[in-house]
Design a protein around this motif. Sequence first.
Motif, mmCIF file in Angstrom:
data_model
loop_
_atom_site.group_PDB
_atom_site.id
_atom_site.type_symbol
_atom_site.label_atom_id
_atom_site.label_comp_id
_atom_site.label_asym_id
_atom_site.label_seq_id
_atom_site.Cartn_x
_atom_site.Cartn_y
_atom_site.Cartn_z
ATOM 1 N N ILE A 104 -2.814 -45.050 -46.171
ATOM 2 C CA ILE A 104 -2.648 -46.474 -45.898
ATOM 3 C C ILE A 104 -3.016 -46.718 -44.438
ATOM 4 O O ILE A 104 -2.372 -46.210 -43.524
ATOM 5 C CB ILE A 104 -1.210 -46.931 -46.178
ATOM 6 N N PHE A 105 -4.069 -47.497 -44.217
ATOM 7 C CA PHE A 105 -4.491 -47.812 -42.857
ATOM 8 C C PHE A 105 -3.559 -48.832 -42.199
ATOM 9 O O PHE A 105 -3.111 -48.662 -41.078
ATOM 10 C CB PHE A 105 -5.909 -48.384 -42.847
ATOM 11 N N GLN A 106 -3.290 -49.928 -42.918
ATOM 12 C CA GLN A 106 -2.576 -51.026 -42.284
ATOM 13 C C GLN A 106 -2.051 -51.990 -43.337
ATOM 14 O O GLN A 106 -2.659 -52.157 -44.392
ATOM 15 C CB GLN A 106 -3.515 -51.782 -41.326
ATOM 16 N N VAL A 107 -0.921 -52.618 -43.041
ATOM 17 C CA VAL A 107 -0.400 -53.731 -43.825
ATOM 18 C C VAL A 107 -0.502 -54.971 -42.941
ATOM 19 O O VAL A 107 0.044 -55.011 -41.838
ATOM 20 C CB VAL A 107 1.050 -53.495 -44.272
ATOM 21 N N ILE A 108 -1.224 -55.992 -43.419
ATOM 22 C CA ILE A 108 -1.596 -57.132 -42.587
ATOM 23 C C ILE A 108 -0.945 -58.408 -43.110
ATOM 24 O O ILE A 108 -1.023 -58.713 -44.303
ATOM 25 C CB ILE A 108 -3.131 -57.315 -42.574
ATOM 26 N N ASP A 109 -0.327 -59.157 -42.202
ATOM 27 C CA ASP A 109 0.198 -60.486 -42.535
ATOM 28 C C ASP A 109 -0.902 -61.523 -42.348
ATOM 29 O O ASP A 109 -1.788 -61.372 -41.494
ATOM 30 C CB ASP A 109 1.377 -60.840 -41.622
ATOM 31 N N GLY A 110 -0.840 -62.600 -43.117
ATOM 32 C CA GLY A 110 -1.845 -63.642 -43.032
ATOM 33 C C GLY A 110 -1.526 -64.693 -41.986
ATOM 34 O O GLY A 110 -0.374 -64.854 -41.561
ATOM 35 N N ASN A 111 -2.566 -65.416 -41.573
ATOM 36 C CA ASN A 111 -2.418 -66.562 -40.684
ATOM 37 C C ASN A 111 -2.464 -67.846 -41.507
ATOM 38 O O ASN A 111 -3.243 -67.958 -42.452
ATOM 39 C CB ASN A 111 -3.548 -66.582 -39.649
ATOM 40 N N LYS A 112 -1.657 -68.825 -41.125
ATOM 41 C CA LYS A 112 -1.600 -70.078 -41.874
ATOM 42 C C LYS A 112 -2.596 -71.091 -41.303
ATOM 43 O O LYS A 112 -2.816 -71.147 -40.088
ATOM 44 C CB LYS A 112 -0.186 -70.657 -41.833
ATOM 45 N N LYS A 113 -3.203 -71.879 -42.198
ATOM 46 C CA LYS A 113 -4.143 -72.910 -41.773
ATOM 47 C C LYS A 113 -4.223 -73.964 -42.872
ATOM 48 O O LYS A 113 -3.747 -73.764 -43.990
ATOM 49 C CB LYS A 113 -5.528 -72.307 -41.507
ATOM 50 N N ILE A 114 -4.840 -75.093 -42.556
ATOM 51 C CA ILE A 114 -5.101 -76.150 -43.520
ATOM 52 C C ILE A 114 -6.603 -76.206 -43.766
ATOM 53 O O ILE A 114 -7.399 -76.214 -42.826
ATOM 54 C CB ILE A 114 -4.615 -77.520 -43.014
ATOM 55 N N VAL A 115 -7.013 -76.219 -45.031
ATOM 56 C CA VAL A 115 -8.423 -76.315 -45.394
ATOM 57 C C VAL A 115 -8.627 -77.647 -46.113
ATOM 58 O O VAL A 115 -7.967 -77.928 -47.119
ATOM 59 C CB VAL A 115 -8.860 -75.146 -46.287
#
Length: 292
Positions: free
Chosen positions: A8-19
């Motif tokens: 397992i290289f990495q566990v990544i959290d997402g960034n929030k945005k409006i599309v």
Amino acid sequence: MSTTFRRIFQVIDGNKKIVGDGFDVTSPMPGPRIRQLSPYLLIDHTGPMPVAPTDKPLGTPPHPHRGFETVTVVYEGALAHRDTAGHSGTLGPGDVQWMTAGAGLLHEERHEREFARQGGTLELLQLWVNVPKRDKMAPPRYQNIRAAAIPAVPVAEGRGTIRVIAGSYEHVIGPAETFSPITLLDVQLSQGAETILHLPADYNVGIYVVKGSVLLHGNRPATTKQLVVFGWDSPAVQLTATEDAVLLVLAGEPIEEPLATYGPFVMNTNQELVQAIADFESGGMGKFEDDE
């Protein structure tokens, strides 16, 4: 004999945005591990979000793409699509849209009209998938894949299913046509379910947790809206659902070519990006008649 699992290289959290004006999005990529997930370029997870009833469907206005594909998986609600290559369609729960931008087009994505009128909950995932240099200027293509057309592999003891959207898994072949070797799986696991995924060792592999939580290899947790990036040292990934979980498995042969990106264009060189911008600005990617 014990099984060796992928690092397992990495566990990544997402960034929030409006599309646009209709999508509350969490995005764990692009990011620092983008080369380890080629051919996948982006993950946009919309919702789950409430949609208030309206007679004017919200969404994203017409915008251009060239040189890659968009893949949309709907979990709740309904989406409508149209593009300047003449394709249109609607997506409901379980459906998948696989759109090849190819040489270029404009497309528009909005809440489907009847869903917008009634309101409800919307949740969907959109991926951007790169294509090899030889295919970047291919004619645009549109695959509207209904849920009933996507085969599923049962998890042991009936504790879940693995839908094969693209590629093959345990000799089951998914319906999506791709330009490079890709395996895309939609996995649903009941709490307590355990399974070992076997994927080609030379593929890049990521797992995105749409909802719920899992233990990876028995000791590494991952939960809702987290992306797990793996290494190449084994074909095996062990999953244990610590609660009911939905996962999207992104696996594929990496495209080892230069990558040049600018907004909605994904090419190999900056010169190709300049040409894409010029073609769009001159109207070469089409226009919708009602926008004239």
